[in-house]
Design a protein around this motif. Sequence first.
Motif, PDB file in Angstrom:
ATOM      1  N   VAL A 105       0.845  -1.201   0.000  1.00  0.00           N
ATOM      2  CA  VAL A 105       0.000   0.000   0.000  1.00  0.00           C
ATOM      3  C   VAL A 105       0.880   1.251   0.000  1.00  0.00           C
ATOM      4  CG1 VAL A 105      -1.784   1.292   1.230  1.00  0.00           C
ATOM      5  CG2 VAL A 105      -1.839  -1.226   1.198  1.00  0.00           C
ATOM      6  N   TYR A 106       0.586   2.192  -0.934  1.00  0.00           N
ATOM      7  CA  TYR A 106       1.392   3.402  -1.058  1.00  0.00           C
ATOM      8  C   TYR A 106       0.620   4.657  -0.631  1.00  0.00           C
ATOM      9  CZ  TYR A 106       4.668   0.443  -3.593  1.00  0.00           C
ATOM     10  OH  TYR A 106       5.555  -0.549  -3.921  1.00  0.00           O
ATOM     11  N   ARG A 107      -0.561   4.806  -1.170  1.00  0.00           N
ATOM     12  CA  ARG A 107      -1.349   6.001  -0.869  1.00  0.00           C
ATOM     13  C   ARG A 107      -2.836   5.645  -0.921  1.00  0.00           C
ATOM     14  NH1 ARG A 107       2.359   6.946  -4.505  1.00  0.00           N
ATOM     15  NH2 ARG A 107       0.844   6.942  -6.231  1.00  0.00           N
ATOM     16  N   TYR A 108      -3.670   6.690  -0.804  1.00  0.00           N
ATOM     17  CA  TYR A 108      -5.113   6.489  -0.978  1.00  0.00           C
ATOM     18  C   TYR A 108      -5.655   7.653  -1.792  1.00  0.00           C
ATOM     19  CZ  TYR A 108      -6.457  10.135   2.344  1.00  0.00           C
ATOM     20  OH  TYR A 108      -6.646  11.360   2.969  1.00  0.00           O
ATOM     21  N   THR A 109      -6.825   7.490  -2.339  1.00  0.00           N
ATOM     22  CA  THR A 109      -7.474   8.541  -3.109  1.00  0.00           C
ATOM     23  C   THR A 109      -8.993   8.448  -2.965  1.00  0.00           C
ATOM     24  OG1 THR A 109      -7.759   9.512  -5.306  1.00  0.00           O
ATOM     25  CG2 THR A 109      -7.432   7.128  -5.200  1.00  0.00           C
ATOM     26  N   PRO A 110      -9.651   9.606  -2.800  1.00  0.00           N
ATOM     27  CA  PRO A 110     -11.118   9.632  -2.739  1.00  0.00           C
ATOM     28  C   PRO A 110     -11.749   9.965  -4.095  1.00  0.00           C
ATOM     29  CG  PRO A 110     -10.267  11.689  -1.889  1.00  0.00           C
ATOM     30  CD  PRO A 110      -9.082  10.892  -2.341  1.00  0.00           C
ATOM     31  N   LEU A 116      -7.536   2.527  -2.264  1.00  0.00           N
ATOM     32  CA  LEU A 116      -6.114   2.463  -1.921  1.00  0.00           C
ATOM     33  C   LEU A 116      -5.316   2.331  -3.209  1.00  0.00           C
ATOM     34  CD1 LEU A 116      -6.108   0.019   1.147  1.00  0.00           C
ATOM     35  CD2 LEU A 116      -6.080   2.536   1.169  1.00  0.00           C
ATOM     36  N   ILE A 117      -4.191   3.016  -3.267  1.00  0.00           N
ATOM     37  CA  ILE A 117      -3.270   2.897  -4.404  1.00  0.00           C
ATOM     38  C   ILE A 117      -2.246   1.832  -4.014  1.00  0.00           C
ATOM     39  CG2 ILE A 117      -1.610   4.087  -5.871  1.00  0.00           C
ATOM     40  CD1 ILE A 117      -3.087   6.692  -5.231  1.00  0.00           C
ATOM     41  N   ILE A 118      -2.231   0.759  -4.744  1.00  0.00           N
ATOM     42  CA  ILE A 118      -1.450  -0.425  -4.342  1.00  0.00           C
ATOM     43  C   ILE A 118      -0.646  -0.976  -5.523  1.00  0.00           C
ATOM     44  CG2 ILE A 118      -3.072  -0.983  -2.518  1.00  0.00           C
ATOM     45  CD1 ILE A 118      -3.104  -3.112  -5.627  1.00  0.00           C
ATOM     46  N   ARG A 119       0.210  -1.919  -5.197  1.00  0.00           N
ATOM     47  CA  ARG A 119       0.922  -2.715  -6.221  1.00  0.00           C
ATOM     48  C   ARG A 119       0.940  -4.160  -5.749  1.00  0.00           C
ATOM     49  NH1 ARG A 119       6.501  -0.018  -8.210  1.00  0.00           N
ATOM     50  NH2 ARG A 119       6.267  -1.711  -9.744  1.00  0.00           N
ATOM     51  N   GLU A 130       8.563  -8.183  -3.225  1.00  0.00           N
ATOM     52  CA  GLU A 130       8.964  -7.592  -4.497  1.00  0.00           C
ATOM     53  C   GLU A 130       7.731  -7.303  -5.344  1.00  0.00           C
ATOM     54  OE1 GLU A 130      11.591 -10.546  -6.041  1.00  0.00           O
ATOM     55  OE2 GLU A 130      13.218 -10.057  -4.649  1.00  0.00           O
ATOM     56  N   THR A 131       7.508  -6.036  -5.593  1.00  0.00           N
ATOM     57  CA  THR A 131       6.325  -5.632  -6.345  1.00  0.00           C
ATOM     58  C   THR A 131       6.555  -5.782  -7.841  1.00  0.00           C
ATOM     59  OG1 THR A 131       7.090  -3.330  -6.357  1.00  0.00           O
ATOM     60  CG2 THR A 131       5.613  -4.006  -4.567  1.00  0.00           C
ATOM     61  N   VAL A 132       5.477  -5.981  -8.568  1.00  0.00           N
ATOM     62  CA  VAL A 132       5.526  -6.124 -10.020  1.00  0.00           C
ATOM     63  C   VAL A 132       4.409  -5.281 -10.636  1.00  0.00           C
ATOM     64  CG1 VAL A 132       6.502  -8.455  -9.941  1.00  0.00           C
ATOM     65  CG2 VAL A 132       4.029  -8.156  -9.963  1.00  0.00           C
ATOM     66  N   GLY A 133       4.581  -4.919 -11.894  1.00  0.00           N
ATOM     67  CA  GLY A 133       3.546  -4.171 -12.602  1.00  0.00           C
ATOM     68  C   GLY A 133       3.433  -2.719 -12.134  1.00  0.00           C
ATOM     69  N   LYS A 134       2.354  -2.107 -12.556  1.00  0.00           N
ATOM     70  CA  LYS A 134       2.114  -0.684 -12.241  1.00  0.00           C
ATOM     71  C   LYS A 134       1.179  -0.542 -11.049  1.00  0.00           C
ATOM     72  CE  LYS A 134       2.675   0.753 -17.065  1.00  0.00           C
ATOM     73  NZ  LYS A 134       2.026   1.460 -18.218  1.00  0.00           N
ATOM     74  N   GLU A 135       1.093   0.661 -10.549  1.00  0.00           N
ATOM     75  CA  GLU A 135       0.163   0.951  -9.458  1.00  0.00           C
ATOM     76  C   GLU A 135      -1.276   0.806  -9.940  1.00  0.00           C
ATOM     77  OE1 GLU A 135       1.094   4.830  -8.034  1.00  0.00           O
ATOM     78  OE2 GLU A 135       2.845   4.171  -6.893  1.00  0.00           O
ATOM     79  N   THR A 136      -2.071   0.194  -9.112  1.00  0.00           N
ATOM     80  CA  THR A 136      -3.496   0.023  -9.415  1.00  0.00           C
ATOM     81  C   THR A 136      -4.320   0.470  -8.209  1.00  0.00           C
ATOM     82  OG1 THR A 136      -3.433  -2.263  -8.654  1.00  0.00           O
ATOM     83  CG2 THR A 136      -3.074  -1.891 -11.009  1.00  0.00           C
ATOM     84  N   GLU A 154      -1.324   9.405   4.567  1.00  0.00           N
ATOM     85  CA  GLU A 154      -1.104  10.763   4.040  1.00  0.00           C
ATOM     86  C   GLU A 154       0.186  11.345   4.591  1.00  0.00           C
ATOM     87  OE1 GLU A 154      -3.572  14.997   3.594  1.00  0.00           O
ATOM     88  OE2 GLU A 154      -4.481  13.276   4.599  1.00  0.00           O
ATOM     89  N   ALA A 155       0.527  11.024   5.847  1.00  0.00           N
ATOM     90  CA  ALA A 155       1.758  11.540   6.443  1.00  0.00           C
ATOM     91  C   ALA A 155       2.990  10.748   6.011  1.00  0.00           C
ATOM     92  CB  ALA A 155       1.638  11.538   7.974  1.00  0.00           C
ATOM     93  N   HIS A 156       2.791   9.526   5.536  1.00  0.00           N
ATOM     94  CA  HIS A 156       3.919   8.677   5.113  1.00  0.00           C
ATOM     95  C   HIS A 156       3.618   8.067   3.736  1.00  0.00           C
ATOM     96  CE1 HIS A 156       3.904   8.742   9.561  1.00  0.00           C
ATOM     97  NE2 HIS A 156       5.244   8.723   9.454  1.00  0.00           N
ATOM     98  N   PRO A 157       3.607   8.888   2.687  1.00  0.00           N
ATOM     99  CA  PRO A 157       3.280   8.356   1.359  1.00  0.00           C
ATOM    100  C   PRO A 157       4.376   7.428   0.831  1.00  0.00           C
ATOM    101  CG  PRO A 157       4.039  10.618   1.174  1.00  0.00           C
ATOM    102  CD  PRO A 157       3.940  10.322   2.651  1.00  0.00           C
ATOM    103  N   ASP A 158       3.953   6.504  -0.015  1.00  0.00           N
ATOM    104  CA  ASP A 158       4.880   5.580  -0.686  1.00  0.00           C
ATOM    105  C   ASP A 158       5.673   4.709   0.295  1.00  0.00           C
ATOM    106  OD1 ASP A 158       4.077   6.668  -3.136  1.00  0.00           O
ATOM    107  OD2 ASP A 158       5.610   8.229  -3.024  1.00  0.00           O
ATOM    108  N   SER A 159       5.073   4.396   1.425  1.00  0.00           N
ATOM    109  CA  SER A 159       5.762   3.534   2.394  1.00  0.00           C
ATOM    110  C   SER A 159       5.886   2.108   1.867  1.00  0.00           C
ATOM    111  CB  SER A 159       5.018   3.547   3.730  1.00  0.00           C
ATOM    112  OG  SER A 159       3.712   2.982   3.566  1.00  0.00           O
ATOM    113  N   GLY A 160       4.879   1.665   1.126  1.00  0.00           N
ATOM    114  CA  GLY A 160       4.930   0.310   0.578  1.00  0.00           C
ATOM    115  C   GLY A 160       4.764  -0.781   1.604  1.00  0.00           C
ATOM    116  N   LEU A 161       4.075  -0.487   2.719  1.00  0.00           N
ATOM    117  CA  LEU A 161       3.832  -1.524   3.726  1.00  0.00           C
ATOM    118  C   LEU A 161       2.954  -2.625   3.129  1.00  0.00           C
ATOM    119  CD1 LEU A 161       3.158   0.657   6.920  1.00  0.00           C
ATOM    120  CD2 LEU A 161       5.268  -0.512   6.235  1.00  0.00           C
TER     121      LEU A 161
END
Length: 220
Positions: free
Chosen positions: A119-124, A131-134, A151-157, A192-199
């Motif tokens: 999980v990287y970010r979110y969007t309304p 959730l913006i994920i990979r 290890e992530t693959v592909g584009k953000e979805t 929102e405070a920690h974007p692109d964390s990739g947890l």
Amino acid sequence: MMITHRRRQTAFRTLALTAWAAGVLALTACSPTSSDAEGTAAATSSPAKGENSAEATASAKALPAGKVSASPDGKVPSPPASATSPKASAAGSPAAAGTGGEDDGCDHKMPISPDEIAVYRYTPEGGSLSLIIRHGNWGCGTPDSDGAPFETVGKETYLPLDQAAYITVTDPIVASTENQPIGVQEFLDWLEAHPDSGLVFQYHLGADGAIDNLEQIFTP
């Protein structure tokens, strides 16, 4: 004169008898010699028979087919090299996976995880929360790492998130290595405070196709 003639005849007869006796003695003397010679010849020929016997014995004691007989110096000659020698076998064996040709016990071709996301970010946007994920899979860790990486693959979805979803998180969102429940808004504030964390999270979709359960996977 008559007396002299008779004496001569007598002497001649005597000489003839003497010569005849000498001849008989000579024949008698030669006979043993001939026998000895025959005996010697027989004795001489006997080794040949012995040799034939020895050859027959050696032939009878010959090793069966496929056996290796000892060489004259007592050393057994090495058998011929087989077509499947250890080197050939080693050359035909597949190389072990991992670095240095050693098997590290890790599957380097893991399939994409069906229920895990980074999980990287979110969007309304679009009137719904997403959730913006990979997607990805677990790779192979190294000896100096804390664990296997995701290890992530592909584009953000995008994946829609139910605003009433049940969410549990661990470090670094909360100070715990065990999952703790957290509200959806609190979770969004942290993203929102920690974007692109990739947890990495394990998710479950509800009947409406939105995430109704989200559980963080602790990684050291």
